[in-house]
Design a protein around this motif. Structure first.
Motif, PDB file in Angstrom:
ATOM      1  N   PHE A 501      22.094 -18.801 -70.870  1.00 43.50           N
ATOM      2  CA  PHE A 501      23.131 -20.706 -69.782  1.00 43.50           C
ATOM      3  C   PHE A 501      24.150 -19.557 -70.783  1.00 43.50           C
ATOM      4  O   PHE A 501      23.911 -20.191 -71.918  1.00 43.50           O
ATOM      5  N   ALA A 502      24.525 -19.503 -69.782  1.00 42.53           N
ATOM      6  CA  ALA A 502      26.630 -19.375 -70.458  1.00 42.53           C
ATOM      7  C   ALA A 502      27.397 -21.091 -70.295  1.00 42.53           C
ATOM      8  O   ALA A 502      26.858 -21.355 -69.150  1.00 42.53           O
ATOM      9  N   LEU A 503      27.609 -21.028 -71.587  1.00 44.77           N
ATOM     10  CA  LEU A 503      27.818 -23.266 -71.008  1.00 44.77           C
ATOM     11  C   LEU A 503      29.555 -22.829 -71.161  1.00 44.77           C
ATOM     12  O   LEU A 503      29.905 -22.795 -72.005  1.00 44.77           O
ATOM     13  N   THR A 504      29.900 -24.700 -70.680  1.00 46.69           N
ATOM     14  CA  THR A 504      30.744 -24.972 -70.428  1.00 46.69           C
ATOM     15  C   THR A 504      31.114 -25.366 -71.875  1.00 46.69           C
ATOM     16  O   THR A 504      30.284 -25.245 -72.861  1.00 46.69           O
ATOM     17  N   PRO A 505      32.622 -25.476 -72.267  1.00 47.49           N
ATOM     18  CA  PRO A 505      33.370 -26.499 -73.545  1.00 47.49           C
ATOM     19  C   PRO A 505      32.652 -27.718 -73.308  1.00 47.49           C
ATOM     20  O   PRO A 505      32.613 -28.198 -74.747  1.00 47.49           O
ATOM     21  N   ASP A 510      26.804 -22.594 -67.086  1.00 49.63           N
ATOM     22  CA  ASP A 510      28.313 -22.065 -66.216  1.00 49.63           C
ATOM     23  C   ASP A 510      27.784 -21.027 -64.862  1.00 49.63           C
ATOM     24  O   ASP A 510      28.502 -20.597 -64.378  1.00 49.63           O
ATOM     25  N   CYS A 511      26.746 -20.485 -66.105  1.00 56.42           N
ATOM     26  CA  CYS A 511      25.802 -19.277 -65.382  1.00 56.42           C
ATOM     27  C   CYS A 511      24.429 -19.731 -65.956  1.00 56.42           C
ATOM     28  O   CYS A 511      24.034 -19.933 -67.302  1.00 56.42           O
ATOM     29  N   GLU A 512      24.306 -18.701 -65.637  1.00 54.44           N
ATOM     30  CA  GLU A 512      22.128 -18.627 -65.544  1.00 54.44           C
ATOM     31  C   GLU A 512      22.558 -16.800 -65.889  1.00 54.44           C
ATOM     32  O   GLU A 512      23.120 -16.428 -65.728  1.00 54.44           O
ATOM     33  N   VAL A 513      21.859 -16.446 -67.058  1.00 54.96           N
ATOM     34  CA  VAL A 513      21.878 -14.948 -67.387  1.00 54.96           C
ATOM     35  C   VAL A 513      20.379 -14.537 -67.818  1.00 54.96           C
ATOM     36  O   VAL A 513      19.699 -14.999 -68.577  1.00 54.96           O
ATOM     37  N   ALA A 529      25.002 -12.507 -57.281  1.00 59.80           N
ATOM     38  CA  ALA A 529      26.038 -11.492 -57.062  1.00 59.80           C
ATOM     39  C   ALA A 529      27.211 -12.908 -56.794  1.00 59.80           C
ATOM     40  O   ALA A 529      28.294 -12.503 -57.336  1.00 59.80           O
ATOM     41  N   SER A 530      26.542 -14.070 -57.010  1.00 66.22           N
ATOM     42  CA  SER A 530      28.054 -14.972 -56.228  1.00 66.22           C
ATOM     43  C   SER A 530      28.263 -15.371 -57.976  1.00 66.22           C
ATOM     44  O   SER A 530      29.601 -15.623 -57.457  1.00 66.22           O
ATOM     45  N   ARG A 531      27.670 -15.439 -59.468  1.00 67.97           N
ATOM     46  CA  ARG A 531      28.168 -16.218 -60.616  1.00 67.97           C
ATOM     47  C   ARG A 531      27.921 -14.281 -61.237  1.00 67.97           C
ATOM     48  O   ARG A 531      28.380 -14.047 -62.109  1.00 67.97           O
ATOM     49  N   GLY A 532      28.641 -13.653 -60.468  1.00 71.54           N
ATOM     50  CA  GLY A 532      28.529 -12.029 -61.733  1.00 71.54           C
ATOM     51  C   GLY A 532      30.115 -12.244 -62.292  1.00 71.54           C
ATOM     52  O   GLY A 532      30.342 -11.844 -62.708  1.00 71.54           O
ATOM     53  N   THR A 533      31.691 -12.586 -61.357  1.00 72.57           N
ATOM     54  CA  THR A 533      32.628 -12.851 -61.836  1.00 72.57           C
ATOM     55  C   THR A 533      32.454 -13.548 -63.030  1.00 72.57           C
ATOM     56  O   THR A 533      33.068 -13.778 -64.085  1.00 72.57           O
ATOM     57  N   TYR A 534      31.931 -14.561 -62.748  1.00 72.09           N
ATOM     58  CA  TYR A 534      32.042 -15.729 -63.818  1.00 72.09           C
ATOM     59  C   TYR A 534      31.189 -15.240 -65.439  1.00 72.09           C
ATOM     60  O   TYR A 534      31.530 -15.431 -66.703  1.00 72.09           O
ATOM     61  N   LEU A 535      29.668 -14.381 -65.076  1.00 70.75           N
ATOM     62  CA  LEU A 535      29.216 -13.748 -66.705  1.00 70.75           C
ATOM     63  C   LEU A 535      30.113 -12.708 -66.859  1.00 70.75           C
ATOM     64  O   LEU A 535      30.210 -12.996 -67.931  1.00 70.75           O
ATOM     65  N   GLN A 536      30.990 -11.801 -66.001  1.00 71.23           N
ATOM     66  CA  GLN A 536      32.245 -10.817 -66.407  1.00 71.23           C
ATOM     67  C   GLN A 536      33.217 -11.755 -66.931  1.00 71.23           C
ATOM     68  O   GLN A 536      33.203 -10.881 -68.637  1.00 71.23           O
ATOM     69  N   GLU A 663      21.340 -26.813 -57.450  1.00 74.82           N
ATOM     70  CA  GLU A 663      21.168 -28.604 -58.521  1.00 74.82           C
ATOM     71  C   GLU A 663      22.092 -28.401 -59.921  1.00 74.82           C
ATOM     72  O   GLU A 663      21.828 -29.001 -60.557  1.00 74.82           O
ATOM     73  N   ILE A 664      22.955 -26.966 -59.536  1.00 78.14           N
ATOM     74  CA  ILE A 664      23.790 -26.385 -60.601  1.00 78.14           C
ATOM     75  C   ILE A 664      24.761 -26.600 -60.799  1.00 78.14           C
ATOM     76  O   ILE A 664      25.140 -25.727 -59.637  1.00 78.14           O
ATOM     77  N   ASP A 665      25.553 -27.293 -61.455  1.00 78.66           N
ATOM     78  CA  ASP A 665      26.922 -26.839 -60.999  1.00 78.66           C
ATOM     79  C   ASP A 665      27.528 -26.977 -62.637  1.00 78.66           C
ATOM     80  O   ASP A 665      26.741 -27.484 -63.509  1.00 78.66           O
TER      81      ASP A 665
END
Length: 764
Positions: A501-505, A510-513, A529-536, A663-665
């Motif tokens: 998981f990419a975590l927020t501060p 923030d994103c599951e990978v 696909a919808s989280r692509g820019t988040y992960l990038q 479930e996730i934000d």
């Protein structure tokens, strides 16, 4: 803050109250001179996003106290609002809205047509099937509330400079260090772009893409209407695309145009301050006809003024907020699609918290700028999409109401084969994603999706998941860098995938990978696909100080096909050279499928046992055809069936797989969904659980409350009917004190008992 409308002034107001000392608002003309001054001023809380609804809910609270706090009049009137339903689908939507509202504490209820008539005696109830009433909605004077926020900001030390245009930015690496203006250069640590219809061109000066478009928006203000009470509730009739706000005994009324028009002049002229256009009466005719149908007295009164100005619109009708993907500490609050005044108070608080804490106080994933993709850099594309977004402002969630512009923009290598097989596509981040397959003309959609779901349980399904975002990470120290980036991740083991998981501060997700080790110091990271820019964005920022580790977007170069069901191994064995990993083990094998090089992964993103086939795009069509041919006649219960996202969503809910937006934000902690690794032993007050609502008399849709006796202890986040279980599986967050208690689920007609199914997929 760049921009002296309600968003800039509200953000400044809230920042100084969070303790910021050097807060400056820059306005190229005068405060409110852009779009804020000519807005209608209706403050309606109910939106399709829960987070946006909560954000506007804060606005209503702030507006109710702002005048007393600052001494500046705001014109706030808590008049309430009514929304009508003229179709069965709209009535269903409103009934679900009541449950959504209750889940976040909003005062909202269904009312009868007679109750509508009692509050608005001049209304015609022709075609009305039902309505909802929100007593805490209201109206406000846009210029006055902006001035009150500006005064409140000044009272705590903020400085506001009018007639000061931004002309450029000074950058150092991935940050802005100063802003160049017509009044001089101002050093800064953080920037918030609140430039409204100018935000796209100002963002370009900093190298930031802002995907909004200035479109025309027109409404009219009538003379006094006999019989219309002062302070009557706002009225919205989404099936006829019209809205009404009482104003000095008459109505301000307009619509969300079904033939929107973009403003074609770029850049917007310098003198466009306090500017309105001449009314376009021919274009307004349909609005008048619909308005007279709903309020017949309009045929007898005059129109004293037309308001014809510009508003900024986005492709999905949601604002643009958050930190820019291109820069650190460069934030945006713009593109509010005609509800900037309603959002202003809450959006300012959200931005102040986002800047200070690294996270907004509400789930604003629907507004986060990182939802956009590379094609949103195109002016032509943004214009088309924003026109479509304005047209669909009151749209229902049905195929005929989804986006029509810029379709087939991003296509899988097997798109043509899916279309030939009867795929019904939906757009996701510009991709065409198959929702279901209409193999039988005129068949009921639920029956088609049921068939795909049953095939996953009794034979086999094949899913094209090529839209999944994929990034290659390579170079000396790549493994150590990934461990630092994804602390909530199990050890990276060669030959086996891991989930991180990419975590927020603040420690939210923030994103599951999914991390796939290839060879030494080479990895592939994938997400939806919808989280692509988040992960990038997360990868780019995270690796900025690790120059020896490189990353590359390889989404287009790799196709992914997912196979699941008891017949999968029987179908694959004749096709595969080398080994086939056993489904459910997360193991990775490299080999050949019908002669083409592939990577096989023994997992599926929806929790069913199965195998993913990863193949380079040049071999993808061949491999897809080989899988279809291999599964055509054999296997349990009739062989292989193509399946789409609707069936997959049912399976992921049944298997307890949490999803973003449900479930996730960004505020969801890993421990709340059953993931403990890397979270420092943090505990949660709620947990995600699965339940079964037996029978088909009531099928949950999501947001229903869960009760222990008379106490609400949780809320449904996702629900899916299973024709095999003859009931609905639901995922719900439940107060841990009641997680093992006998619970009941609210319905429109009372409550029903539910059966626990244990934890989520993460917990087992």
């Amino acid at each position: 803050m760049i921009g002296g409308g309600i968003l800039g002034c509200s953000t400044a107001y809230h920042l100084v109250r969070r303790g910021w000392k050097d807060v400056v608002v820059l306005e190229k003309a005068q405060l409110t001179s852009g779009t804020s001054w000519h807005a209608a001023g209706s403050v309606g809380q109910l939106r399709s996003s829960i987070g946006i609804t909560q954000m506007i809910g804060y606005s209503t609270q702030l507006y109710g106290r702002l005048e007393a706090e600052t001494g500046q009049a705001t014109g706030w009137v808590q008049c309430g609002s009514i929304r009508l339903a003229c179709t069965p689908e709209r009535k269903d939507e409103l009934e679900r809205s009541v449950m959504i509202g209750r889940s976040i504490g909003l005062d909202i209820r269904m009312i009868s047509p007679d109750e509508v008539k009692a509050m608005i005696p001049v209304v015609s109830l022709e075609g009305v099937l039902g309505a909802i009433y929100i007593p805490t909605d209201g109206m406000i004077n846009p210029s006055d509330v902006t001035m009150a926020l500006a005064k409140g900001a000044r009272m705590e030390g903020a400085r506001i400079f009018e007639n000061t245009k931004v002309t450029g930015f000074v950058r150092s690496g991935d940050r802005v260090t100063a802003i160049e203006t017509t009044g001089g250069t101002i050093a800064c640590d953080k920037v918030v772009l609140c430039g409204g219809v100018w935000a796209r061109e100002v963002g370009r000066l900093a190298g930031v893409n802002v995907p909004l478009q200035a479109n025309y928006n027109q409404y009219a203000i009538t003379d006094v209407i006999p019989g219309l009470p002062r302070g009557a509730p706002d009225l919205r009739d989404p099936d006829n695309y019209i809205y009404f706000k009482e104003e000095v005994g008459g109505y301000a009324f307009g619509n969300y145009d079904q033939e929107p028009q973009a403003y074609e002049i770029s850049p917007i002229p310098e003198d466009h301050a306090f500017h309105l256009f001449e009314p376009e009466l021919d274009h307004f005719t349909l609005t008048v006809d619909a308005a007279v149908m709903r309020i017949p007295a309009l045929a007898e009164v005059g129109i004293k003024r037309f308001i014809h100005g510009l508003e900024s619109f986005t492709e999905d009708g949601m604002p643009i907020m958050g930190e820019a993907p291109e820069l650190r500490d460069f934030f945006l609050a713009c593109g509010f699609n005609g509800f900037g005044i309603a959002s202003g108070g809450g959006a300012g608080k959200a931005m102040a918290d986002w800047i200070t804490d690294g996270q907004p106080p509400y789930d604003l994933g629907a507004a986060d700028i990182r939802r956009f993709s590379r094609h949103h850099g195109s002016d032509q594309m943004v214009k088309q999409l924003a026109i479509d977004g304005q047209r669909r402002h009151y749209a229902l969630a049905r195929p005929s109401d989804e986006a029509q512009m810029a379709r087939t923009l991003r296509r899988s290598p097997v798109y043509a084969a899916l279309a030939l097989a009867g795929a019904r596509f939906t757009p996701v981040a510009g991709w065409e994603v198959a929702e279901y397959f209409d193999g039988e003309a005129g068949a009921d959609v639920d029956d088609l999706v049921n068939g795909e779901y049953i095939a996953a349980k009794r034979s086999a399904i094949l899913v094209d998941d090529s839209s999944r975002a994929k990034f290659a990470i390579m170079g000396p120290g790549a493994e150590a860098a990934l461990r630092n980036l994804f602390p909530a991740c199990p050890p990276l083991t060669k030959g086996r995938i891991s989930t991180g998981f990419a975590l927020t501060p603040t420690g939210g997700i923030d994103c599951e990978v999914t991390i796939t080790p290839l060879e030494d110091d080479n990895f592939v990271l994938t997400t939806s696909a919808s989280r692509g820019t988040y992960l990038q964005t997360f990868i780019r920022h995270g690796l900025a100080k690790v120059p020896e580790v490189r990353w590359l977007d390889v989404t287009a170069g790799t196709a992914v096909f997912v196979m699941s069901g008891p017949a999968v191994l029987e179908i694959l064995e004749p096709l595969i050279e080398n080994a086939i990993p056993r489904p459910g083990t997360s193991a990775i094998e490299h080999g050949y499928l019908a002669g083409a090089p592939v990577r096989l992964v023994a997992a599926t993103p929806f929790g069913e046992p199965g195998v993913e086939v990863h193949v380079s795009s040049d071999y993808a069509a061949y491999v897809f055809e080989a899988l279809l041919k291999g599964g055509a006649g054999g296997g349990a219960a009739g062989g292989l069936r193509l399946a789409g996202s609707r069936a997959i969503d049912r399976l992921r809910i049944e298997n307890g797989i949490p999803a973003f937006g449900n479930e996730i934000d960004g505020r969801t902690k890993p421990c709340e969904i059953g993931v403990a690794a890397g979270t420092g032993g943090e505990t949660a007050g709620r947990s995600l659980k699965r339940f079964l609502v037996e029978g088909s008399a009531y099928r949950p849709k999501g947001r229903e409350g869960l009760f222990a006796g008379d106490q609400r202890v949780g809320s449904v986040t996702s629900a899916a009917f299973s024709p095999i279980a003859d009931g609905s599986f639901v995922l719900a967050f439940v107060d841990k004190r009641f997680a093992d208690s006998g619970l009941e689920l609210e319905t429109h007609d009372g409550k029903v008992k539910i059966a626990g199914c244990g934890g989520t997929h993460s917990e087992h």
